[in-house]
Design a protein around this motif. Structure first.
Motif, PDB file in Angstrom:
ATOM      1  N   ASN A  56      58.086 -40.078  80.968  1.00 41.49           N
ATOM      2  CA  ASN A  56      59.249 -40.844  81.821  1.00 41.49           C
ATOM      3  C   ASN A  56      60.321 -39.842  82.102  1.00 41.49           C
ATOM      4  OD1 ASN A  56      57.897 -43.365  82.043  1.00 41.49           O
ATOM      5  ND2 ASN A  56      58.849 -43.819  80.124  1.00 41.49           N
ATOM      6  N   GLY A  57      60.032 -38.636  81.428  1.00 36.52           N
ATOM      7  CA  GLY A  57      61.069 -37.202  81.626  1.00 36.52           C
ATOM      8  C   GLY A  57      62.200 -37.598  80.758  1.00 36.52           C
ATOM      9  N   LYS A  58      62.346 -38.415  79.862  1.00 32.74           N
ATOM     10  CA  LYS A  58      63.221 -38.565  78.749  1.00 32.74           C
ATOM     11  C   LYS A  58      63.018 -37.262  77.837  1.00 32.74           C
ATOM     12  CE  LYS A  58      65.367 -41.441  75.311  1.00 32.74           C
ATOM     13  NZ  LYS A  58      65.328 -42.590  74.546  1.00 32.74           N
ATOM     14  N   ILE A  59      64.029 -36.464  77.457  1.00 32.44           N
ATOM     15  CA  ILE A  59      63.859 -35.519  76.400  1.00 32.44           C
ATOM     16  C   ILE A  59      64.127 -36.079  75.009  1.00 32.44           C
ATOM     17  CG2 ILE A  59      65.300 -33.349  75.534  1.00 32.44           C
ATOM     18  CD1 ILE A  59      65.999 -32.686  78.415  1.00 32.44           C
ATOM     19  N   LEU A  60      63.006 -35.911  74.297  1.00 33.41           N
ATOM     20  CA  LEU A  60      62.967 -36.556  73.051  1.00 33.41           C
ATOM     21  C   LEU A  60      63.493 -35.555  71.799  1.00 33.41           C
ATOM     22  CD1 LEU A  60      59.730 -38.372  73.322  1.00 33.41           C
ATOM     23  CD2 LEU A  60      62.018 -39.353  73.705  1.00 33.41           C
ATOM     24  N   LYS A  61      63.314 -34.344  72.177  1.00 39.40           N
ATOM     25  CA  LYS A  61      63.821 -33.228  71.000  1.00 39.40           C
ATOM     26  C   LYS A  61      64.379 -31.997  71.885  1.00 39.40           C
ATOM     27  CE  LYS A  61      61.333 -33.981  66.696  1.00 39.40           C
ATOM     28  NZ  LYS A  61      61.635 -33.500  65.439  1.00 39.40           N
ATOM     29  N   SER A  62      65.339 -31.488  71.574  1.00 35.86           N
ATOM     30  CA  SER A  62      65.671 -30.149  72.060  1.00 35.86           C
ATOM     31  C   SER A  62      66.095 -29.171  70.994  1.00 35.86           C
ATOM     32  CB  SER A  62      66.629 -30.389  73.130  1.00 35.86           C
ATOM     33  OG  SER A  62      67.015 -29.116  73.727  1.00 35.86           O
ATOM     34  N   ILE A  63      65.258 -28.148  70.885  1.00 37.61           N
ATOM     35  CA  ILE A  63      65.542 -27.299  69.730  1.00 37.61           C
ATOM     36  C   ILE A  63      65.751 -25.729  70.394  1.00 37.61           C
ATOM     37  CG2 ILE A  63      64.576 -26.409  67.724  1.00 37.61           C
ATOM     38  CD1 ILE A  63      62.747 -28.780  67.949  1.00 37.61           C
ATOM     39  N   ASP A  64      66.984 -24.979  70.036  1.00 36.56           N
ATOM     40  CA  ASP A  64      66.883 -23.605  70.250  1.00 36.56           C
ATOM     41  C   ASP A  64      66.145 -22.790  69.235  1.00 36.56           C
ATOM     42  OD1 ASP A  64      68.537 -24.184  72.605  1.00 36.56           O
ATOM     43  OD2 ASP A  64      70.354 -24.032  71.565  1.00 36.56           O
ATOM     44  N   TYR A  65      65.359 -22.188  69.510  1.00 36.84           N
ATOM     45  CA  TYR A  65      64.629 -21.626  68.532  1.00 36.84           C
ATOM     46  C   TYR A  65      64.616 -20.059  68.532  1.00 36.84           C
ATOM     47  CZ  TYR A  65      60.542 -21.314  65.142  1.00 36.84           C
ATOM     48  OH  TYR A  65      59.699 -21.163  64.268  1.00 36.84           O
ATOM     49  N   GLU A  66      64.798 -19.411  67.640  1.00 38.51           N
ATOM     50  CA  GLU A  66      64.606 -17.686  67.585  1.00 38.51           C
ATOM     51  C   GLU A  66      63.288 -17.007  67.315  1.00 38.51           C
ATOM     52  OE1 GLU A  66      66.913 -13.716  66.514  1.00 38.51           O
ATOM     53  OE2 GLU A  66      67.602 -15.682  65.703  1.00 38.51           O
ATOM     54  N   LEU A  67      62.477 -16.655  68.062  1.00 44.19           N
ATOM     55  CA  LEU A  67      61.002 -16.252  67.868  1.00 44.19           C
ATOM     56  C   LEU A  67      61.095 -15.323  66.816  1.00 44.19           C
ATOM     57  CD1 LEU A  67      59.410 -15.984  71.623  1.00 44.19           C
ATOM     58  CD2 LEU A  67      59.209 -17.862  69.693  1.00 44.19           C
ATOM     59  N   ASN A  68      60.355 -15.374  65.705  1.00 48.78           N
ATOM     60  CA  ASN A  68      60.080 -14.651  64.895  1.00 48.78           C
ATOM     61  C   ASN A  68      59.005 -13.497  65.268  1.00 48.78           C
ATOM     62  OD1 ASN A  68      57.591 -15.696  64.347  1.00 48.78           O
ATOM     63  ND2 ASN A  68      57.900 -17.105  62.986  1.00 48.78           N
ATOM     64  N   ASN A  69      58.666 -12.664  64.304  1.00 44.85           N
ATOM     65  CA  ASN A  69      57.695 -11.435  64.675  1.00 44.85           C
ATOM     66  C   ASN A  69      56.346 -12.053  64.976  1.00 44.85           C
ATOM     67  OD1 ASN A  69      59.720  -9.638  64.156  1.00 44.85           O
ATOM     68  ND2 ASN A  69      59.318  -9.179  62.013  1.00 44.85           N
ATOM     69  N   SER A  79      58.141 -38.217  63.528  1.00 42.73           N
ATOM     70  CA  SER A  79      59.092 -39.558  63.984  1.00 42.73           C
ATOM     71  C   SER A  79      58.625 -39.834  65.589  1.00 42.73           C
ATOM     72  CB  SER A  79      60.543 -38.935  64.248  1.00 42.73           C
ATOM     73  OG  SER A  79      60.828 -37.995  65.174  1.00 42.73           O
ATOM     74  N   LEU A  80      57.871 -39.051  66.301  1.00 42.61           N
ATOM     75  CA  LEU A  80      57.403 -39.543  67.672  1.00 42.61           C
ATOM     76  C   LEU A  80      56.291 -40.439  67.461  1.00 42.61           C
ATOM     77  CD1 LEU A  80      57.747 -36.227  69.316  1.00 42.61           C
ATOM     78  CD2 LEU A  80      59.184 -38.151  69.291  1.00 42.61           C
ATOM     79  N   PRO A  81      56.037 -41.606  68.368  1.00 40.32           N
ATOM     80  CA  PRO A  81      54.983 -42.626  68.186  1.00 40.32           C
ATOM     81  C   PRO A  81      53.682 -41.860  68.985  1.00 40.32           C
ATOM     82  CG  PRO A  81      56.720 -43.214  69.974  1.00 40.32           C
ATOM     83  CD  PRO A  81      57.300 -42.132  69.282  1.00 40.32           C
ATOM     84  N   ALA A  82      52.551 -42.381  68.716  1.00 42.66           N
ATOM     85  CA  ALA A  82      51.360 -41.858  69.497  1.00 42.66           C
ATOM     86  C   ALA A  82      51.434 -41.907  70.895  1.00 42.66           C
ATOM     87  CB  ALA A  82      50.237 -42.535  69.040  1.00 42.66           C
ATOM     88  N   GLY A  83      50.991 -40.820  71.782  1.00 46.23           N
ATOM     89  CA  GLY A  83      51.314 -40.870  73.013  1.00 46.23           C
ATOM     90  C   GLY A  83      51.152 -39.446  73.458  1.00 46.23           C
ATOM     91  N   MET A  84      51.133 -39.261  74.902  1.00 43.60           N
ATOM     92  CA  MET A  84      51.107 -38.029  75.631  1.00 43.60           C
ATOM     93  C   MET A  84      52.535 -37.298  75.849  1.00 43.60           C
ATOM     94  SD  MET A  84      48.981 -36.589  79.107  1.00 43.60           S
ATOM     95  CE  MET A  84      47.805 -37.586  78.462  1.00 43.60           C
ATOM     96  N   TYR A  85      52.740 -36.296  75.466  1.00 45.19           N
ATOM     97  CA  TYR A  85      54.026 -35.656  75.826  1.00 45.19           C
ATOM     98  C   TYR A  85      53.932 -34.245  76.376  1.00 45.19           C
ATOM     99  CZ  TYR A  85      55.548 -39.095  72.218  1.00 45.19           C
ATOM    100  OH  TYR A  85      55.671 -40.108  71.447  1.00 45.19           O
ATOM    101  N   ILE A  86      55.018 -33.617  76.935  1.00 46.15           N
ATOM    102  CA  ILE A  86      55.045 -32.481  77.518  1.00 46.15           C
ATOM    103  C   ILE A  86      56.168 -31.514  76.591  1.00 46.15           C
ATOM    104  CG2 ILE A  86      55.994 -31.080  79.498  1.00 46.15           C
ATOM    105  CD1 ILE A  86      53.754 -32.952  80.214  1.00 46.15           C
ATOM    106  N   ILE A  87      55.463 -30.373  76.340  1.00 44.09           N
ATOM    107  CA  ILE A  87      56.355 -29.181  75.614  1.00 44.09           C
ATOM    108  C   ILE A  87      56.696 -28.346  76.494  1.00 44.09           C
ATOM    109  CG2 ILE A  87      56.197 -27.682  73.987  1.00 44.09           C
ATOM    110  CD1 ILE A  87      55.577 -30.050  72.380  1.00 44.09           C
ATOM    111  N   GLN A  88      58.256 -28.371  76.786  1.00 45.61           N
ATOM    112  CA  GLN A  88      58.505 -27.276  77.617  1.00 45.61           C
ATOM    113  C   GLN A  88      59.413 -26.197  77.049  1.00 45.61           C
ATOM    114  OE1 GLN A  88      60.489 -28.834  81.313  1.00 45.61           O
ATOM    115  NE2 GLN A  88      62.105 -28.145  80.621  1.00 45.61           N
ATOM    116  N   ALA A  89      59.112 -24.878  77.242  1.00 45.70           N
ATOM    117  CA  ALA A  89      59.867 -23.854  76.629  1.00 45.70           C
ATOM    118  C   ALA A  89      60.486 -22.835  77.900  1.00 45.70           C
ATOM    119  CB  ALA A  89      59.012 -22.931  75.770  1.00 45.70           C
ATOM    120  N   ASN A  90      61.759 -22.897  77.833  1.00 44.79           N
ATOM    121  CA  ASN A  90      62.558 -22.171  78.636  1.00 44.79           C
ATOM    122  C   ASN A  90      63.089 -21.006  78.012  1.00 44.79           C
ATOM    123  OD1 ASN A  90      63.954 -21.170  80.688  1.00 44.79           O
ATOM    124  ND2 ASN A  90      65.795 -22.928  80.609  1.00 44.79           N
ATOM    125  N   THR A  91      62.250 -19.706  78.821  1.00 44.97           N
ATOM    126  CA  THR A  91      62.364 -18.623  77.972  1.00 44.97           C
ATOM    127  C   THR A  91      62.731 -17.362  79.135  1.00 44.97           C
ATOM    128  OG1 THR A  91      59.949 -17.550  78.914  1.00 44.97           O
ATOM    129  CG2 THR A  91      60.484 -19.019  76.766  1.00 44.97           C
TER     130      THR A  91
END
Length: 103
Positions: A56-69, A79-91
């Motif tokens: 539905n376009g609702k952001i369920l988790k948002s994490i700032d993540y520093e890439l390691n080596n 904590s997320l129920p079964a279903g389909m989700y979109i993983i989005q990474a803004n780089t």
């Protein structure tokens, strides 16, 4: 590939050029439950913003993540129920979008 997005509101117009990279992230396990690993391309560096979005376009988790080596992110999705989700990474190289299925 590159896409042009035009945002117009009242008398303001913004034009953005976005590098959209679909299914370029390696997610395992997928389908999964509990904890997932996201492997990023070797050419990415620095801090990225990871988001898990429902269909539905609702952001369920948002994490700032520093890439390691090793270019890996480990995300707890218990904590997320079964279903389909979109993983989005803004780089710094563009916007990566991939599908995630949880059992």
């Amino acid at each position: 590939g590159y896409y042009t997005v035009v945002v117009a509101y009242k008398n303001c117009v913004e034009i953005h050029k976005i590098n959209l990279l679909i299914d370029k992230l390696f997610i395992q396990p997928n389908p999964g439950d509990g904890k997932i690993q996201i492997k990023f391309p070797d050419n990415l560096n620095g801090i990225i913003q990871l988001q898990i979005i429902d269909l539905n376009g609702k952001i369920l988790k948002s994490i700032d993540y520093e890439l390691n080596n090793f270019k890996n992110a480990f995300i707890n999705v218990e904590s997320l129920p079964a279903g389909m989700y979109i993983i989005q990474a803004n780089t710094n190289n563009g916007l990566y979008i991939s599908k995630l299925i949880l059992n």
